[in-house]
Design a protein around this motif. Structure first.
Motif, PDB file in Angstrom:
ATOM      1  N   UNK A  13       8.157 -10.071 -26.578  1.00 24.11           N
ATOM      2  CA  UNK A  13       9.463  -9.801 -27.172  1.00 24.11           C
ATOM      3  C   UNK A  13       9.609 -10.446 -28.547  1.00 24.11           C
ATOM      4  N   UNK A  14       8.882 -11.538 -28.758  1.00 19.59           N
ATOM      5  CA  UNK A  14       8.948 -12.271 -30.020  1.00 19.59           C
ATOM      6  C   UNK A  14       7.524 -12.482 -30.521  1.00 19.59           C
ATOM      7  N   UNK A  15       7.411 -12.751 -31.800  1.00 15.17           N
ATOM      8  CA  UNK A  15       6.076 -12.912 -32.386  1.00 15.17           C
ATOM      9  C   UNK A  15       5.335 -14.093 -31.763  1.00 15.17           C
ATOM     10  N   UNK A  16       6.098 -15.090 -31.286  1.00 17.41           N
ATOM     11  CA  UNK A  16       5.482 -16.262 -30.655  1.00 17.41           C
ATOM     12  C   UNK A  16       4.798 -15.899 -29.338  1.00 17.41           C
ATOM     13  N   UNK A  17       5.195 -14.781 -28.737  1.00 21.75           N
ATOM     14  CA  UNK A  17       4.641 -14.380 -27.447  1.00 21.75           C
ATOM     15  C   UNK A  17       3.323 -13.618 -27.571  1.00 21.75           C
ATOM     16  N   UNK A  18       2.939 -13.240 -28.778  1.00 24.56           N
ATOM     17  CA  UNK A  18       1.731 -12.438 -28.971  1.00 24.56           C
ATOM     18  C   UNK A  18       0.495 -13.272 -28.640  1.00 24.56           C
ATOM     19  N   UNK A  19      -0.418 -12.672 -27.899  1.00 25.90           N
ATOM     20  CA  UNK A  19      -1.679 -13.322 -27.549  1.00 25.90           C
ATOM     21  C   UNK A  19      -2.758 -12.834 -28.513  1.00 25.90           C
ATOM     22  N   UNK A  20      -3.496 -13.772 -29.097  1.00 29.38           N
ATOM     23  CA  UNK A  20      -4.546 -13.416 -30.055  1.00 29.38           C
ATOM     24  C   UNK A  20      -3.965 -13.121 -31.435  1.00 29.38           C
ATOM     25  N   UNK A  37      10.272 -15.168 -42.901  1.00 31.99           N
ATOM     26  CA  UNK A  37      11.179 -15.031 -44.049  1.00 31.99           C
ATOM     27  C   UNK A  37      12.141 -13.862 -43.880  1.00 31.99           C
ATOM     28  N   UNK A  38      11.940 -13.051 -42.826  1.00 28.45           N
ATOM     29  CA  UNK A  38      12.793 -11.879 -42.615  1.00 28.45           C
ATOM     30  C   UNK A  38      12.635 -10.837 -43.707  1.00 28.45           C
ATOM     31  N   UNK A  64      12.823 -10.193 -36.074  1.00 22.91           N
ATOM     32  CA  UNK A  64      13.635 -10.132 -37.301  1.00 22.91           C
ATOM     33  C   UNK A  64      15.093  -9.810 -37.018  1.00 22.91           C
ATOM     34  N   UNK A  65      15.363  -9.272 -35.819  1.00 22.65           N
ATOM     35  CA  UNK A  65      16.736  -8.887 -35.490  1.00 22.65           C
ATOM     36  C   UNK A  65      17.181  -7.586 -36.107  1.00 22.65           C
ATOM     37  N   UNK A  66      16.271  -6.895 -36.794  1.00 27.07           N
ATOM     38  CA  UNK A  66      16.602  -5.601 -37.398  1.00 27.07           C
ATOM     39  C   UNK A  66      16.536  -4.508 -36.336  1.00 27.07           C
ATOM     40  N   UNK A  67      17.458  -3.540 -36.410  1.00 24.88           N
ATOM     41  CA  UNK A  67      17.456  -2.412 -35.472  1.00 24.88           C
ATOM     42  C   UNK A  67      16.122  -1.680 -35.567  1.00 24.88           C
ATOM     43  N   UNK A  94      16.436   0.415 -40.760  1.00 21.72           N
ATOM     44  CA  UNK A  94      15.839   0.622 -39.431  1.00 21.72           C
ATOM     45  C   UNK A  94      14.333   0.408 -39.528  1.00 21.72           C
ATOM     46  N   UNK A  95      13.799  -0.302 -38.532  1.00 26.56           N
ATOM     47  CA  UNK A  95      12.341  -0.400 -38.409  1.00 26.56           C
ATOM     48  C   UNK A  95      11.880   0.764 -37.536  1.00 26.56           C
ATOM     49  N   UNK A  96      11.067   1.649 -38.119  1.00 29.85           N
ATOM     50  CA  UNK A  96      10.535   2.797 -37.384  1.00 29.85           C
ATOM     51  C   UNK A  96       9.113   2.463 -36.935  1.00 29.85           C
ATOM     52  N   UNK A  97       8.957   2.277 -35.618  1.00 28.92           N
ATOM     53  CA  UNK A  97       7.634   2.013 -35.053  1.00 28.92           C
ATOM     54  C   UNK A  97       7.024   3.367 -34.687  1.00 28.92           C
ATOM     55  N   UNK A  98       5.919   3.698 -35.339  1.00 25.61           N
ATOM     56  CA  UNK A  98       5.345   5.035 -35.197  1.00 25.61           C
ATOM     57  C   UNK A  98       3.924   4.933 -34.655  1.00 25.61           C
ATOM     58  N   UNK A  99       3.766   5.282 -33.383  1.00 26.89           N
ATOM     59  CA  UNK A  99       2.443   5.256 -32.758  1.00 26.89           C
ATOM     60  C   UNK A  99       1.635   6.476 -33.215  1.00 26.89           C
TER      61      UNK A  99
END
Length: 422
Positions: A13-20, A37-38, A64-67, A94-99
């Motif tokens: 859920x947060x960048x701190x949770x990423x493994x590797x 830095x957001x 970042x808290x951005x939608x 908006x952050x568009x996550x595009x797979x």
């Protein structure tokens, strides 16, 4: 509603949770600095399947808290992207996550470009394909490109152990006892695909009945039954395939038998006999060449044998060919000489064919001076006579630079040097 799969529930859920991926998200690294830095800019996350590219994208957005909104370049159409733009206007950004961003067609690209340009949309694209080969330059030039590294066995064991103790999204509230051997097997057998490892873990837990003490005991045997063995990730059409082929040829060129056999084994496991054979034949003439001319014909024989046999027996002649090519002396002098001649021609260094070499097999050729002064080498001692063959414009040019790595080419080099001295 049906419970979501463990791999989905355990997404960071947060960048701190990423493994590797510490080369990108470790303290002081570029991606981590952008998040802290957001100040995100559009980016493409590129790497092998199953290492959590879209999960990482989600955790970046969440930090970042951005939608944010997640779409797939294949499944979702232009209308879905228009909705994303309207949401961006509503929220200011908006952050568009595009797979599968490499599958973005021209219509969708043209629609997105102005919104990436003005910053209304921040694109986080995920792809297994090399973006420098597969993504439109107009999109690529507006994005930072981050290459993700394959997860290590220790990374995957960490993800499995986290799922076992997580009481909200994992199985921390259940009584599960899993042997170290079982965890290690899941981490090794998944071939670097953490999603596959988590799916195997969940299947093992769900398919195991508790003992008299209410504990689910997960043994190595259960783990083996719950995950499909993957020795490594290999897509014949993917970027990694060409990396393996490149490493295969470079290992043979560098005379490293063990390295070459390792990469040959990977190509055999992928079942790609065509690429193996084509590359071996190229190597025989490009890297061995005149240092061991018989290697070419023997390699061709091995290729023909492998094609008749098919796998698994094809591996036998292939192993013979690879070891011979590795331990043969090396020379690239023949094709380098031709490349030098081609380079001169392409620069316009051509010149007229000397008159005594021109075709004289027609009436009137002698009147034009064609072939008149030609000296027939077979009429002279040792079958050689001094005579100009290159155009006058190129007289004295030398293209062939022999190597003395093998006995055969050493003999050629001696003859070449003696003739040039004459």
């Amino acid at each position: 509603m049906k419970k979501q799969p463990l791999a989905y529930r355990m997404r960071p859920q947060k960048i701190e949770d990423i493994i590797g991926q510490q080369h990108l998200i470790g303290e002081g690294k570029l991606l981590r600095r952008m998040v802290d830095a957001g100040q995100l800019s559009s980016m493409i996350l590129y790497g092998p399947p199953g290492i959590g590219k879209t999960s990482i994208a989600s955790s970046i957005a969440g930090s970042t808290g951005t939608q944010s909104k997640m779409l797939n370049a294949v499944v979702h159409n232009k209308k879905d992207m228009e909705i994303a733009v309207e949401e961006a206007k509503m929220h200011g950004q908006l952050i568009l996550i595009l797979d599968e961003v490499h599958r973005l067609d021209k219509g969708k690209q043209d629609f997105l470009l102005p919104y990436l340009e003005n910053g209304l949309l921040i694109l986080i694209g995920a792809t297994t394909a090399n973006p420098f080969h597969s993504i439109n330059p107009a999109i690529r030039s507006r994005c930072q490109i981050f290459e993700l590294e394959p997860l290590t066995i220790d990374n995957i064991k960490q993800a499995l152990q986290r799922a076992l103790v997580d009481e909200t999204n994992g199985y921390g509230k259940e009584k599960v006892s899993m042997s170290d051997e079982a965890i290690t097997h899941l981490a090794q057998a998944c071939g670097g695909d953490v999603r596959s490892a988590l799916n195997g873990l969940e299947l093992a837990i769900l398919s195991t009945f508790p003992n008299d003490n209410g504990v689910k005991m997960i043994s190595l045997k259960t783990a083996e039954a719950c995950i499909q063995k993957k020795s490594f990730q290999h897509d014949k059409d993917g970027d990694a395939h060409y990396d393996v082929l490149s490493a295969f040829q470079k290992s043979i060129r560098g005379s490293d038998v063990d390295g070459a056999l390792h990469y040959l084994a990977r190509l055999i496991e992928a079942g790609d006999l065509i690429s193996i054979n084509r590359r071996l034949l190229v190597i025989a003439y490009e890297d061995i060449g005149l240092a061991n001319p018989q290697a070419g014909s023997r390699t061709l024989s091995a290729i023909e044998a492998s094609e008749r046999l098919g796998f698994p027996e094809a591996r036998i002649p292939l192993a013979n060919a690879v070891i011979e090519l590795c331990l043969s002396p090396k020379s690239n002098s023949a094709y380098k000489a031709l490349d030098a001649a081609l380079a001169d021609i392409r620069k316009g260094k051509i010149g007229d064919v000397p008159k005594h070499l021109k075709d004289a097999h027609y009436q009137g050729a002698q009147q034009l001076g064609r072939g008149v002064d030609y000296k027939y080498p077979h009429d002279y001692e040792h079958g050689w006579v001094k005579q100009q063959y290159l155009p006058s414009k190129l007289k004295g040019v030398s293209y062939y630079e022999p190597k003395r790595t093998g006995k055969f080419e050493q003999a050629l080099a001696d003859v070449y040097e003696r003739l040039r001295n004459k």
